[in-house]
Each structure stands twice: as C-alpha cells, then as structure tokens.
Design a protein around this motif. Sequence first.
Motif, PDB file in Angstrom:
ATOM      1  N   ASP A 158       0.827  -1.219   0.000  1.00 28.47           N
ATOM      2  CA  ASP A 158       0.000   0.000   0.000  1.00 28.47           C
ATOM      3  C   ASP A 158       0.857   1.263   0.000  1.00 28.47           C
ATOM      4  OD1 ASP A 158      -2.291  -1.459  -0.038  1.00 28.47           O
ATOM      5  OD2 ASP A 158      -2.634  -1.382   2.120  1.00 28.47           O
ATOM      6  N   LYS A 159       1.941   1.244   0.797  1.00 31.59           N
ATOM      7  CA  LYS A 159       2.815   2.423   0.894  1.00 31.59           C
ATOM      8  C   LYS A 159       3.542   2.659  -0.428  1.00 31.59           C
ATOM      9  CE  LYS A 159       3.510   1.634   5.831  1.00 31.59           C
ATOM     10  NZ  LYS A 159       4.481   1.223   6.876  1.00 31.59           N
ATOM     11  N   PHE A 160       4.051   1.572  -1.030  1.00 29.78           N
ATOM     12  CA  PHE A 160       4.758   1.695  -2.309  1.00 29.78           C
ATOM     13  C   PHE A 160       3.815   2.219  -3.394  1.00 29.78           C
ATOM     14  CE2 PHE A 160       8.831  -1.037  -2.272  1.00 29.78           C
ATOM     15  CZ  PHE A 160       9.153  -0.563  -0.997  1.00 29.78           C
ATOM     16  N   GLU A 161       2.602   1.674  -3.411  1.00 27.15           N
ATOM     17  CA  GLU A 161       1.630   2.076  -4.440  1.00 27.15           C
ATOM     18  C   GLU A 161       1.281   3.555  -4.299  1.00 27.15           C
ATOM     19  OE1 GLU A 161      -2.687   0.702  -6.323  1.00 27.15           O
ATOM     20  OE2 GLU A 161      -1.861  -0.359  -4.586  1.00 27.15           O
ATOM     21  N   ALA A 162       1.105   3.991  -3.064  1.00 29.66           N
ATOM     22  CA  ALA A 162       0.773   5.407  -2.831  1.00 29.66           C
ATOM     23  C   ALA A 162       1.903   6.317  -3.300  1.00 29.66           C
ATOM     24  CB  ALA A 162       0.499   5.641  -1.338  1.00 29.66           C
ATOM     25  N   LYS A 163       3.137   5.922  -3.042  1.00 33.79           N
ATOM     26  CA  LYS A 163       4.286   6.734  -3.452  1.00 33.79           C
ATOM     27  C   LYS A 163       4.411   6.787  -4.979  1.00 33.79           C
ATOM     28  CE  LYS A 163       7.142   6.302   0.700  1.00 33.79           C
ATOM     29  NZ  LYS A 163       7.138   7.753   1.005  1.00 33.79           N
ATOM     30  N   ILE A 164       4.168   5.646  -5.626  1.00 35.10           N
ATOM     31  CA  ILE A 164       4.247   5.608  -7.097  1.00 35.10           C
ATOM     32  C   ILE A 164       3.147   6.468  -7.717  1.00 35.10           C
ATOM     33  CG2 ILE A 164       4.056   4.091  -9.119  1.00 35.10           C
ATOM     34  CD1 ILE A 164       5.288   1.861  -7.334  1.00 35.10           C
ATOM     35  N   LYS A 165       1.953   6.427  -7.143  1.00 36.40           N
ATOM     36  CA  LYS A 165       0.851   7.249  -7.657  1.00 36.40           C
ATOM     37  C   LYS A 165       1.117   8.737  -7.454  1.00 36.40           C
ATOM     38  CE  LYS A 165      -2.941   3.965  -7.678  1.00 36.40           C
ATOM     39  NZ  LYS A 165      -4.325   3.678  -7.277  1.00 36.40           N
ATOM     40  N   ASN A 166       1.745   9.080  -6.334  1.00 42.60           N
ATOM     41  CA  ASN A 166       2.118  10.484  -6.103  1.00 42.60           C
ATOM     42  C   ASN A 166       3.167  10.936  -7.111  1.00 42.60           C
ATOM     43  OD1 ASN A 166       0.417  10.974  -3.947  1.00 42.60           O
ATOM     44  ND2 ASN A 166       1.883  10.235  -2.422  1.00 42.60           N
ATOM     45  N   LEU A 167       4.086  10.035  -7.413  1.00 43.34           N
ATOM     46  CA  LEU A 167       5.113  10.327  -8.414  1.00 43.34           C
ATOM     47  C   LEU A 167       4.473  10.528  -9.785  1.00 43.34           C
ATOM     48  CD1 LEU A 167       8.165  10.478  -9.189  1.00 43.34           C
ATOM     49  CD2 LEU A 167       8.081   7.995  -9.529  1.00 43.34           C
ATOM     50  N   ALA A 168       3.475   9.706 -10.103  1.00 41.73           N
ATOM     51  CA  ALA A 168       2.798   9.796 -11.399  1.00 41.73           C
ATOM     52  C   ALA A 168       2.106  11.150 -11.575  1.00 41.73           C
ATOM     53  CB  ALA A 168       1.781   8.670 -11.534  1.00 41.73           C
ATOM     54  N   LYS A 169       1.574  11.708 -10.501  1.00 46.64           N
ATOM     55  CA  LYS A 169       0.872  12.995 -10.579  1.00 46.64           C
ATOM     56  C   LYS A 169       1.800  14.133 -11.022  1.00 46.64           C
ATOM     57  CE  LYS A 169      -2.565  11.915  -7.026  1.00 46.64           C
ATOM     58  NZ  LYS A 169      -3.007  12.202  -5.641  1.00 46.64           N
ATOM     59  N   ASN A 170       3.088  14.009 -10.678  1.00 48.01           N
ATOM     60  CA  ASN A 170       4.040  15.077 -10.981  1.00 48.01           C
ATOM     61  C   ASN A 170       4.707  14.928 -12.346  1.00 48.01           C
ATOM     62  OD1 ASN A 170       3.629  16.215  -8.405  1.00 48.01           O
ATOM     63  ND2 ASN A 170       5.085  14.769  -7.494  1.00 48.01           N
ATOM     64  N   LEU A 226       1.668   5.196 -15.682  1.00 45.89           N
ATOM     65  CA  LEU A 226       2.314   4.867 -14.407  1.00 45.89           C
ATOM     66  C   LEU A 226       1.285   4.675 -13.302  1.00 45.89           C
ATOM     67  CD1 LEU A 226       4.969   4.435 -12.918  1.00 45.89           C
ATOM     68  CD2 LEU A 226       5.076   6.895 -12.485  1.00 45.89           C
ATOM     69  N   ASP A 227       0.241   5.497 -13.313  1.00 45.12           N
ATOM     70  CA  ASP A 227      -0.817   5.373 -12.312  1.00 45.12           C
ATOM     71  C   ASP A 227      -1.517   4.011 -12.414  1.00 45.12           C
ATOM     72  OD1 ASP A 227      -2.511   6.900 -10.252  1.00 45.12           O
ATOM     73  OD2 ASP A 227      -4.021   6.113 -11.632  1.00 45.12           O
ATOM     74  N   LYS A 228      -1.768   3.553 -13.649  1.00 45.40           N
ATOM     75  CA  LYS A 228      -2.426   2.259 -13.870  1.00 45.40           C
ATOM     76  C   LYS A 228      -1.523   1.096 -13.448  1.00 45.40           C
ATOM     77  CE  LYS A 228      -6.341   3.575 -15.822  1.00 45.40           C
ATOM     78  NZ  LYS A 228      -7.663   3.291 -15.206  1.00 45.40           N
ATOM     79  N   LEU A 229      -0.210   1.284 -13.657  1.00 43.81           N
ATOM     80  CA  LEU A 229       0.739   0.208 -13.347  1.00 43.81           C
ATOM     81  C   LEU A 229       1.239   0.249 -11.908  1.00 43.81           C
ATOM     82  CD1 LEU A 229       2.936   0.266 -16.587  1.00 43.81           C
ATOM     83  CD2 LEU A 229       1.228  -1.447 -15.962  1.00 43.81           C
ATOM     84  N   ALA A 230       0.780   1.225 -11.131  1.00 49.75           N
ATOM     85  CA  ALA A 230       1.296   1.414  -9.769  1.00 49.75           C
ATOM     86  C   ALA A 230       1.147   0.158  -8.919  1.00 49.75           C
ATOM     87  CB  ALA A 230       0.583   2.588  -9.099  1.00 49.75           C
ATOM     88  N   GLY A 231      -0.022  -0.496  -9.007  1.00 54.00           N
ATOM     89  CA  GLY A 231      -0.263  -1.704  -8.216  1.00 54.00           C
ATOM     90  C   GLY A 231       0.693  -2.827  -8.573  1.00 54.00           C
ATOM     91  N   THR A 232       0.862  -3.086  -9.875  1.00 55.65           N
ATOM     92  CA  THR A 232       1.750  -4.159 -10.332  1.00 55.65           C
ATOM     93  C   THR A 232       3.193  -3.875  -9.949  1.00 55.65           C
ATOM     94  OG1 THR A 232       0.297  -4.529 -12.227  1.00 55.65           O
ATOM     95  CG2 THR A 232       2.497  -5.473 -12.351  1.00 55.65           C
ATOM     96  N   ILE A 233       3.621  -2.614 -10.147  1.00 51.66           N
ATOM     97  CA  ILE A 233       5.011  -2.244  -9.818  1.00 51.66           C
ATOM     98  C   ILE A 233       5.275  -2.398  -8.324  1.00 51.66           C
ATOM     99  CG2 ILE A 233       6.684  -0.340  -9.768  1.00 51.66           C
ATOM    100  CD1 ILE A 233       5.326   0.720 -12.330  1.00 51.66           C
TER     101      ILE A 233
END
Length: 501
Positions: free
Chosen positions: A349-361, A369-376
């Motif tokens: 959950d923490k990794f996914e949240a960080k990746i999604k925050n990164l995708a926003k920027n 990247l947002d769609k792949l956040a869970g898999t990554i």
Amino acid sequence: MKRPMATVGFTYLAALVAATYFNADFAKIMSIIFFVLFIISLVIKSIRKQKVLPIAFFTVTVAFAVYSVFNYVNVKPIEQLNEQDAVISGKICELPYTRCYYVVETDKIDLDGAPQKIKLRISMSKALDADLYDKISGKVHMSLPSDSGGFSSKTYYAAKGIHMLSYLYEYEDYQIKSDENKPIYYYFLKAKQTLIESIRTLLPKEQASVAVGVLLGDKNLMDDEIKSNFKAIGISHLLAVSGLHASVIATAIFALLQMTKLSKKWVSLLTCVAIVCFMALTGFSASVTRAGIMLIMFYLSKFFYVKSDSLNSLGLATFVITMFNPFAAGDLGLLMSVLSTLGIILFEDKFEAKIKNLAKNLKCGSKVLDKLAGTISVTLCATIMTMPIIMLSFGKVSLINVISNILIVFPTMLMMIFTLIFSVLYLIPFFKFIAIPLAFLAGLLINYIIFCANLLAKIPFASVSTRQPMVLFWLAVTCILIALALFLYEKYKLLKLSAIL
C-alpha cells in the motif's frame, strides 16, 4: 501482543532456515544459546513485560531443538545406507520425474539394522510399466544427495521427505505387482496425470511444457533455454507453484461459482474445497500449502462473517507447515512465497501510494504509471523481500525483474485460467469444442511469454552474479542494519537512513 501467530510463525521459520542453511550441529548449539537468552529475558522485568522477546527466544529455542531431534531420529539412521546395496520393496507414491525417476515409499530394506520405512528416489534407464501405488521390489544401490552446504540438493530433497537417492540394478530380477488398495491421494495424482495429458494433446510440445510447468510446477519437459531465460529475467517464480498460482485459481473458481444461484456462504465453502483439491494436485508442496491455508482462512472468514488478519494467517500457515516438517524450511518455493507475501502485506500500500504520487508530478506517461502502480509495487515488495534467498540459492539477481514481471505476470495469470479450463473441458465429451479455442488463446499467450523472456534475457546485464564473498558480506550487513532500524524504529526513525547505508 496483537499478532502472536505472526511472531511465532516467522521466528520459527527463520530459525529453521538458519538450521537448514548450516547444519544440525549448529542447531544444537543455537538451541542452548537461545534457551539461555530466554531465561535472561524472563529475569529482566522490563523485557518480560513486553512479552515479544521472551516468546521469540523460546520459539527459536524450540525450532532449533525440533530440527536437531528430527535430524537425529529421521536422518541419522538413514545415513548408514549411504553407498550400500540392498534389496528393497515399496510403493511408487508420486508421478515419475522425466519418466525415469520414481519416488518409492519403502516397507522393507533387506539390511541389518536399517530403517524400513523411508522415501527414496529410484532412477531407471527407461520408464516402468507400472501404475501409481504399485509395489516394486528389487536390488538398488543407495547414496545420499549431494551436500555442498547452504541450500543444496540435500535440503531440496529433504523438504520433500526424500533423504536417499538410488538406482535399480535392472539386469537383475525385479518385480512390479499391482495393488488394488489405492489411497485417496492416488486419485488426485491420476487427475493431475490426466490434466497433463489433456494439455499435451491440445498444445504443441514447447507450449505444453510451459503450460504444465506454470500451472502444475512440472518443469521436467521444459526446454533448458526457456528455464534459463526465466531465471535471468527474474520470473522463475512462475515455475514454482506458489501463492500466486493458488490465488489466481481460487479467485477464478470463486468468480465462476458466484455466477450460480448459490449463496455467498456456499460459494466460499466450495472455493475452500477447490483450494484443497488444487493443493492435492500439486502434491501438497510447501509453498502451495502455505497459500492454501491462508486462502482457506480468508474464505472461511467470509463464511463465518469474521475479518481475517493477513499477518496472523501467514504466520499460522508457516508454523503449521514447518511444525510437521522442519525440513520444509529448505523448500525455496516456500521461502520465496512466504517472504514475497510478507512484503506485499507490509509495504504494498505504501509503495503504491508513493508511485501514484510520483505519477501525478509527471508531464508524460502519468496515466500509464498510475495504472501500473499496483503491479510495480507488488513486484518491488516481492523482489526486495526475496532477494536474500535468491542471492544465496541461485547465485544471481535479475536487474530487470520489475519490467519482466509487468510484461509477463498478467498474461501468465490469464494463461493459467485458460489452461485449467480447457484441460478440464477437453475431458468432458460434450464440451470438447469449447476447449479447442481456449487452448488456442492459451497457446498465443504462451508464445508471447516465451518471446518476451527470450528478448529480455538478451539485454546486457539482465542478471548479475552474486557469488562473490563481498556480495554476501554486503547482504549480511544490510540485513543487520535493517533489522536494527526496525527494532529501534519508534524511538529513532532510522529506517530510511539504514536503507541508504
């Protein structure tokens, strides 16, 4: 304590892994040391009140002691058979490996003072004309599996309950006798054999070998180059039937049952039955059993409307498996399954949240990247947690496993579902016509998987060797730093610093 079974289960497994990686003499010494630490922890009031350390020390003491006892009772008597000839009789209790290796559970070994009931692997120059649980008797030469230290051939076979290898003197008389009294497990093995034959009928040889390897863990007929490519790009876990496989199968069965008019309770209960059947089809391997126990607890919680705790369930499943067979700690499939699941539960959950925050920027590719956040995030968690075991056992680490898992894991999951459905439907006369197009789709997915694996494996430095002593030293110090950081986390918040160091 919030999660007692998590503490007990993971501590018990960690101790058994150490005992397996070193030896039984190491386990004896460590059981004494940790018993002394347990007594000290009871004497010091502040530690005794916290409960965690006394329970952990006692658990480690028991684990090392149990390993030593099992080794003394079950392994030491068998070691006297090393490099001995004997006339044996027993029953073939597993499907043959590559048509010429048979696992036999003996009931008689014609040697003075020899243990009578053991599991041994018998090698032949050709396949036997024998059914499962037929009785075989003849003269064999026995030897111990090779032991090069650490995770070796010896620990691999011990995890499966096999402590002796042998070959049959085929030029001397040997007998095969059929036995009509078959255990229930026989029918699961025959079902597995039938499914494999169904897959091999509908798919070309190369495709069938990959389908059987991924779905049922039977890698014997797979091309060495494909297996090497899978290992180089970090997806060899797909060939060890584990939690991923069990979860995919359970989810698919649950979804299919939900299409019926059955109540949610009955759907959950029938899914549990299906999980047990899948565990039996895969030979109750340690990794699948671990996943199966967790999944059964999850679906039973739906049945009884009780919320399950993932960490406690994982700890309990791990403890149950290793309690009955401490040598299961040498099963790399189990270790990777437990560690990857633990990483996903703790950090996904923490990794996914960080990746999604990164995708926003990001200005470009943010949606992808947002769609792949869970898999990554799942891949990163599993990779980080299993890295020590991969480095110690395989001697190499893939540098592109995040990319390869993103490209290959989801198609593999679809392929597994298609393969299971068409292999079953092909056995039902009126549904054979449905099986053929599903087999075609599965074949296309397998071709894609093989193509991707071959392409990615050609990338320079797709994997790097970790056999140098300095790399192992780095691994040991890193683990110690992270462990200390976690221990002192609440007071000092040193986890990020330790990760950087």
